[in-house]
Scaffold this motif. Structure first.
Motif, PDB file in Angstrom:
ATOM      1  N   ASN B 100       0.780  -1.242   0.000  1.00  0.00           N
ATOM      2  CA  ASN B 100       0.000   0.000   0.000  1.00  0.00           C
ATOM      3  C   ASN B 100       0.811   1.292   0.000  1.00  0.00           C
ATOM      4  N   LEU B 101       2.109   1.203   0.167  1.00  0.00           N
ATOM      5  CA  LEU B 101       2.906   2.430   0.242  1.00  0.00           C
ATOM      6  C   LEU B 101       3.686   2.627  -1.049  1.00  0.00           C
ATOM      7  N   ALA B 153       4.495   6.952   5.767  1.00  0.00           N
ATOM      8  CA  ALA B 153       3.732   6.192   6.771  1.00  0.00           C
ATOM      9  C   ALA B 153       4.431   6.259   8.117  1.00  0.00           C
ATOM     10  N   LEU B 180       0.192   7.593   5.991  1.00  0.00           N
ATOM     11  CA  LEU B 180      -0.540   6.461   6.576  1.00  0.00           C
ATOM     12  C   LEU B 180      -0.166   6.296   8.046  1.00  0.00           C
TER      13      LEU B 180
END
Lengths: 311, 311
Positions: B100-101, B153, B180
Motif C-alpha cells: 500500500n505504500l 507512513a 498512513l
C-alpha cells in the motif's frame, strides 16, 4: 443560549457586566500571550481589574514551571500579581496530595523538576523525577526491577524523560487499587502556531498510556476538572456566581468555568474561533452545548471597553 | 446463542465438528504455552490437525520477534510447522506497507529490531528503530529537530526505547493527512501471571499517545482487526466458513474470529474464563455478545477428543 459579544453591549450593559463579578480567573497562553509574545491590552486589562478591586487569578494547566517561576514571568511582563494569584496544575497537585495522602506514604512521579519542587515545598515525599531509561532488554528489566514499597500515589505530569521503565512502574504501582492515581491535566497537545508542521504532545498524551495499561481513570487536577474551584472557594472564599473565567480553549477553559458555575468569556486569540461557537450553538448535543461561552470578544484588548473609567 | 462445550458433544457431534473445518488458526500465548511453559496436548493436537490435512496458522500479535524467530520457537517446542504457518502482526505490517505504500516513500517506525528486519525483508524503506532519547531540554529539541522529508507512513509497534522524541516525531509526521498511520496491534498489556504485582504495558499503550496527540486513528494490523483474514483468504485461499479460530482472549481472538466469519473456540488456559462467557451471554449489549465464542474447552488438550483416530 447564544453567546453575547462584548462589543454589542450597551453602555448600561457594559456597566452591569463589569459589576456582575468580583473575581477574574484567566487562562494564560492564548489569552495573555502567545508563546512569549504578550497580546495587546493584556497587562492593562488585568491590572485594571486589580486596580478596580477585583480578585484575579492566573489559572494554568502548566506543571513544568513552579508557581514562583510563573510569577516571575508575570512580573517581568508587567502584570501586578503575587504568588497567591498564580494557580498552576503542578502546585495544586502537590496541594491535593498534601491534603489527601497519608504523610508516611510516598508518591511515584512522572514529571518535571518543577513538579518535584512543588511537592518538596509542601513536604510531600516522592521519587521518580529525572532520567529513567532502559539499559538492558525489557525482559531483563522486568525480571530485575525492584518496586518501592510504601507508594501511596502515582502522579503524572509532563516529563521530558518519559520512557518505558516509567510507564511500567506507574502502571505497576497502580495495580494496588489503594494507590491514588493523579494527573496534573489532560491536555493532549501544546498550542502551536497554526502554520507549523509539528505536533507537540503534552501531559495528557503521557497520562493516557498509564491510564490504559493500568485500566484506571486518574483524578485530574487541571482544567476542566473542578478541583481548582473547590480550592478557590475554600482558600480564597470566592463566590462562583460572582466570578468570570476568561479563556481561549473551550474544551478546558469554558467547560471548566461552566462546571464551576462561573460566567465564561472566550477570546479568539488562541484555539477556538467564532465559527466553532456558532457550530456548537446549532448542535443539539449537550457535550457541544457545554463548550459555548456566555460571552466572547476578539481578544482581551476588547475588555477595555467594559471599564467604567477608561484605562 | 449459548456456546457449546466440546466435552458435551456426542460422538457424532465430535465427528461433525472435526469435519466442519479445513483450516485451524490458533493464538499462541495462553493457548499453546504460558510464558515458556508448553501446555498439555498443545503439540499433539496441532500436529494432529496437520497430519489430518488441516491447514494450520499460528496467528500472533507479536511484533518483537521475526517470523523466522517465531518459527524457531515452534520447531524447538515440537510443532510441525513452516514459515508460511506463522502469521505475526510485525510480518503483516511489513506486508501491508509493501502493498500500500508508494515505494519511493519511507516509513517512520516506533518498534523493535525484529520489526525493522521484517520491513527489510520486503524492501520497505524505513528509519527510527533504536534509541532516541532526549539529550537537551524539550524546547531546545523542538527548536532544532529536523523532520525527514518523504515520509509516507508511521508504523507503531512495541519499542523498548519509547521516548518523548519518538512520540513527538510520530505525531508530527502524522500531521500530514496523506501519511498512513499503522499500528501492529492494540493489546494494552502483556499477559502476566495473575499473582504478579506488575503490569507490563504492551504495544497498544504506545500507540494510544500517538493516536491522541495526532488526533488520528491507526489502521490496525493485528487481532481483532480483520486484515489478517483478508491476507489469508487472498494468499492462502482459505474459506472462512471452513475455518476454526482458537484463542484465550475474547476481545482479540474471539472477536477477530467472529468478524472474519470463522468458527471460534475459547480455551480457559489464558485470559478469559467460563464465568466471563456466561456473564456476556446474559447481557443484551451487542459488544458483549460479540465476545461469546461458538465453542469452549478447558484447554487445547480437550481437543484430543474430537479426533476420529485417537492421537
Amino acid at each position: 443560549m447564544m453567546s453575547t459579544c462584548i462589543d454589542t453591549l450597551s453602555v448600561e450593559g457594559r456597566f452591569d457586566f463589569f459589576n456582575s463579578f468580583d473575581n477574574v480567573l484567566t487562562d494564560c497562553d492564548g489569552v495573555l500571550w502567545i508563546d512569549n509574545n504578550i497580546l495587546p491590552g493584556a497587562t492593562q486589562v488585568m491590572n485594571g481589574f486589580k486596580n478596580n478591586n477585583k480578585n484575579i487569578s492566573f489559572v494554568t494547566n502548566s506543571n513544568t514551571k513552579t508557581r514562583a517561576q510563573l510569577l516571575e514571568k508575570f512580573l517581568l511582563l508587567g502584570f501586578l500579581s503575587s504568588i497567591n494569584d498564580v494557580i498552576s496544575s503542578g502546585f495544586l497537585a502537590a496541594r491535593y496530595l498534601k491534603d489527601n495522602l497519608d504523610p508516611s506514604k510516598q508518591v511515584y512521579v512522572i514529571g518535571s523538576p518543577a513538579l518535584s519542587n512543588e511537592l518538596n515545598a509542601l513536604n510531600v515525599k516522592h521519587f521518580g523525577v529525572g532520567e529513567d531509561y532502559l539499559n538492558t532488554s525489557v525482559s531483563e528489566f522486568v525480571d530485575k526491577v525492584k518496586l518501592e514499597s510504601n507508594v501511596g500515589a502515582v502522579l503524572v505530569g509532563f516529563d521530558d524523560y518519559f520512557s518505558y521503565p516509567k510507564l511500567f512502574k506507574a502502571a505497576s504501582y497502580l495495580k494496588d487499587q489503594n494507590v491514588l492515581f493523579l494527573a496534573t491535566n489532560m491536555d493532549e497537545v501544546f498550542p502551536i502556531a497554526s502554520n507549523s508542521n509539528i505536533i507537540m504532545p503534552a501531559t495528557g498524551s503521557l497520562v493516557i498510556p498509564v491510564k490504559v495499561s493500568a485500566g484506571r481513570d486518574p483524578f485530574v487536577i487541571g482544567k476542566p476538572s473542578t478541583y481548582i474551584c473547590d480550592f478557590l472557594t475554600e482558600n480564597n472564599k470566592i463566590d462562583p456566581s460572582r466570578t468570570l473565567m476568561i479563556g481561549d480553549r473551550c474544551s478546558t477553559d469554558i467547560v471548566f468555568g461552566k462546571r464551576c458555575g462561573f460566567k465564561t468569556l472566550l477570546v479568539f486569540t488562541g484555539v477556538n474561533s467564532l465559527k466553532d461557537v456558532e457550530e456548537w450553538n446549532k448542535s443539539d448535543d449537550p457535550t457541544l452545548q457545554e463548550l459555548v461561552p456566555d460571552y466572547y470578544a476578539e481578544g482581551i484588548d476588547s475588555l477595555k471597553a467594559i471599564f467604567p473609567v477608561p484605562l
